[in-house]
Design an enzyme around this catalytic site. Structure first.
Site, PDB file in Angstrom:
ATOM      1  N   LYS A   4       0.838  -1.199   0.000  1.00  0.00           N
ATOM      2  CA  LYS A   4       0.000   0.000   0.000  1.00  0.00           C
ATOM      3  C   LYS A   4       0.872   1.246   0.000  1.00  0.00           C
ATOM      4  O   LYS A   4       2.002   1.208   0.466  1.00  0.00           O
ATOM      5  CB  LYS A   4      -0.879   0.022   1.263  1.00  0.00           C
ATOM      6  CG  LYS A   4      -2.015  -0.965   1.265  1.00  0.00           C
ATOM      7  CD  LYS A   4      -2.886  -0.783   2.501  1.00  0.00           C
ATOM      8  CE  LYS A   4      -4.004  -1.806   2.529  1.00  0.00           C
ATOM      9  NZ  LYS A   4      -5.011  -1.610   1.473  1.00  0.00           N
ATOM     10  N   ASP A  55      -7.768  -2.990  10.430  1.00  0.00           N
ATOM     11  CA  ASP A  55      -8.268  -4.032   9.533  1.00  0.00           C
ATOM     12  C   ASP A  55      -8.744  -5.279  10.293  1.00  0.00           C
ATOM     13  O   ASP A  55      -9.088  -6.287   9.692  1.00  0.00           O
ATOM     14  CB  ASP A  55      -7.177  -4.394   8.512  1.00  0.00           C
ATOM     15  CG  ASP A  55      -7.747  -4.813   7.172  1.00  0.00           C
ATOM     16  OD1 ASP A  55      -8.949  -4.605   6.955  1.00  0.00           O
ATOM     17  OD2 ASP A  55      -6.985  -5.352   6.352  1.00  0.00           O
ATOM     18  N   GLU A  98      -6.320  -9.564   0.562  1.00  0.00           N
ATOM     19  CA  GLU A  98      -6.013 -10.681   1.470  1.00  0.00           C
ATOM     20  C   GLU A  98      -7.191 -11.058   2.353  1.00  0.00           C
ATOM     21  O   GLU A  98      -7.302 -12.192   2.795  1.00  0.00           O
ATOM     22  CB  GLU A  98      -4.799 -10.332   2.339  1.00  0.00           C
ATOM     23  CG  GLU A  98      -5.091  -9.522   3.616  1.00  0.00           C
ATOM     24  CD  GLU A  98      -5.707  -8.151   3.363  1.00  0.00           C
ATOM     25  OE1 GLU A  98      -5.491  -7.613   2.259  1.00  0.00           O
ATOM     26  OE2 GLU A  98      -6.405  -7.617   4.241  1.00  0.00           O
ATOM     27  N   ARG A 107     -10.343 -11.457   1.756  1.00  0.00           N
ATOM     28  CA  ARG A 107     -11.192 -12.505   1.196  1.00  0.00           C
ATOM     29  C   ARG A 107     -10.518 -13.870   1.244  1.00  0.00           C
ATOM     30  O   ARG A 107     -11.192 -14.901   1.301  1.00  0.00           O
ATOM     31  CB  ARG A 107     -11.609 -12.118  -0.229  1.00  0.00           C
ATOM     32  CG  ARG A 107     -10.467 -11.888  -1.148  1.00  0.00           C
ATOM     33  CD  ARG A 107     -10.862 -11.110  -2.391  1.00  0.00           C
ATOM     34  NE  ARG A 107     -10.934  -9.663  -2.168  1.00  0.00           N
ATOM     35  CZ  ARG A 107     -11.266  -8.777  -3.106  1.00  0.00           C
ATOM     36  NH1 ARG A 107     -11.588  -9.188  -4.328  1.00  0.00           N
ATOM     37  NH2 ARG A 107     -11.285  -7.491  -2.838  1.00  0.00           N
TER      38      ARG A 107
END
Ligand code: BES
Ligand code: MN
Ligand code: ZN
Length: 486
Positions: free
Chosen positions: A280, A291, A352, A354
């Protein structure tokens, strides 16, 4: 904070502060009128001088109001009576609570739940007041050495309700509000902790302490060796780039008979998402400590249900990992095999969530669930689509989606449905594996949910994308505790 309910006249309250509403322009609410009568027009005379108009956000603290038993009276602006709605109500509660918490009164009697809001009953108003007040005094200081507690914090709020007949229901409404607020506070604390403290192992320990606090909750932690034997190639592929071992945390709350099929909550527990090899950008990357807010909400909801001793069976499933760049990390183009047996081409290592959810969802099959609801900070696209006001909702079962939409409207923690049509699956085609882990720029929230839906065919399932709702950015940066109320 401590809450209770009672019914009685404001001038008779022996308390540090009585809180009453003033509508715009300079109009007394019922309770303000009662005080005014008792004090021979003291309040009306004051208001006529123009110190408070009654707009939302205004407040005026009075001392020595004649013929009352309280130390203070706090007037709170409520806006135009005709426009008084759910949002104004919550603002008014927050303003009153903030003012008192910053001031000298440590307890107060609120005459605010008596104000009329279209199609909301007294219980709803009491529950919302508890949630709004707790939200207002929440302060994160776990990692500050200079704790900054209020000088004379507000400790006790008594809600006045118009009729004694509703006392019992309103006491329950307080319990519900308090359990929700406690659950939100747990979710906020976990969310706000930094990635170097709140690791997968830390979350696993939190789950164990939850089961120690509540005999109705039991916890099981699945480590990487066990994941290997279960064939969780997708989850393990994300964790491989990190030095912190992944954990699959299973929490069970038993509030109903064994025959009752459980509701399963699956929460994304990515304790820091740097993106992996698909790194990122640096700006605001710190926010990727959030997250794991899906898992934090699962913790909060489990705790709330246990506190309320709800007659349901509930299972929380939390796949927890970091996502970092490393020599062993997933590389774009890598193909991994999920627990379900489907092969996945990892075209972007930053997708990641999913991957870890896929294996957690497959694992959930073994519980023979009534429904499975996953909560995940899954896509930046959802932040763009819905912002901070609504969770993205996608489901393979219409009645479940509707129940969630309605529950959200009721408790004011709302979701908005997006379509999960077959056509979108086209975007996930891979030349080299059964499925790709990204679907291009278009409809990013939907294609992410389409990916998950490949692993949820055996049960009724709903997905909540909470990327826009779980935390705030900017000067108010912090976890929101959503969607615990939902
Ligand atoms: N955790 C992020 C989603 C996210 C991004 C939440 C920004 C809140 C703010 C997720 O793991 C992610 O990186 N998603 C990618 C998916 C893309 C590579 C298909 C995204 O949304 O950019
Ligand atoms: Mn990511
Ligand atoms: Zn992520």
């Amino acid at each position: 904070m401590e809450f209770s309910v009672k019914s009685g006249n404001p001038e008779k309250q022996r308390t540090a502060c009585v809180v009453v509403g003033i509508f715009e322009p300079r109009r007394l609410s019922l309770a303000a009128e009662q005080l005014d009568k008792a004090s021979d027009g003291f309040i009306a005379a004051l208001i006529r001088r123009g110190d408070i108009e009654g707009t939302v956000g205004q407040s005026l603290l009075l001392y020595n109001v004649p013929n009352t038993l309280c130390d203070r009276v706090l007037l709170i602006g409520c806006g135009k009576e005709r426009d008084f709605n759910v949002n104004e109500y919550r603002k008014v509660i927050a303003k009153a609570t903030q003012t008192l918490n910053d001031g000298g009164a440590m307890e107060a009697v609120y005459y605010l739940p008596e104000l009329n809001i279209k199609s909301r009953d007294i219980q709803w108003k009491v529950t919302q007041a508890v949630i709004a007040a707790e939200n207002c005094v929440y302060c994160y200081d776990e990692t500050k050495t200079q704790k900054n507690p209020a000088r004379r914090p507000l400790r006790k709020i008594v809600m006045s309700i118009p009729s004694r007949r509703e006392l019992i229901q309103c006491e329950l409404a307080i319990k519900v509000g308090q359990a929700i607020a406690n659950g939100m506070n747990l979710a906020k604390n976990l969310g706000n902790l930094p990635g170097n403290i709140c690791t997968p192992t830390y979350l696993a320990e939190k789950a164990i302490s939850l089961s120690k606090e509540h005999s109705s909750v039991s916890t099981e932690i699945i480590d990487e060796a066990k994941m290997e034997s279960l064939g969780m190639g997708a989850l393990l592929s994300v964790s491989r780039g990190s030095r912190e071992p992944a954990k699959l945390i299973i929490m069970k709350y038993s509030g109903a008979t064994q025959e009752e099929k459980p509701i399963v909550f699956v929460g994304k527990g990515l304790t820091f998402d740097a993106g992996g090899i698909s790194l990122k950008p640096a700006a605001a990357m710190d926010e990727m400590k959030y997250d794991m807010c899906g898992s934090a909400a699962v913790f909060g909801a489990m705790q709330a249900c246990a506190e309320l001793e709800l007659e349901v069976n509930l299972i929380g499933v939390v796949p927890s990992s970091e996502n970092l760049p490393d020599g062993e990390a997933n590389k774009p183009g890598d193909i991994v095999t999920s627990m379900a047996g489907l092969t996945i081409e990892v075209l972007n290592t930053d997708a990641e969530g999913r991957l870890i959810l896929a294996d957690a969802l497959t694992y959930s099959e073994r519980f023979d669930p009534a429904v499975v609801i996953d909560l995940a900070t899954l896509t930046g696209a959802c932040v763009i689509a819905l912002g901070a006001q609504a969770h993205g909702l996608l489901s393979n079962h219409n009645p479940l989606a509707h129940e969630l939409l309605n529950a959200g409207k009721n408790i004011m923690d709302r979701a908005w449905e997006l379509p999960l049509w077959d056509e979108y699956h086209e975007q996930l085609k891979s030349n080299f594996a059964d499925i790709a882990n990204i679907g291009g720029r278009e409809a990013g929230t939907i294609t992410a949910a389409c990916f998950l839906s490949r692993f949820t065919k055996k049960f009724r399932w709903a997905h909540l994308d909470i990327a826009g709702t779980a935390w705030l950015s900017g000067s108010k940066k912090g976890a929101t505790g959503k969607p615990v109320p939902l």
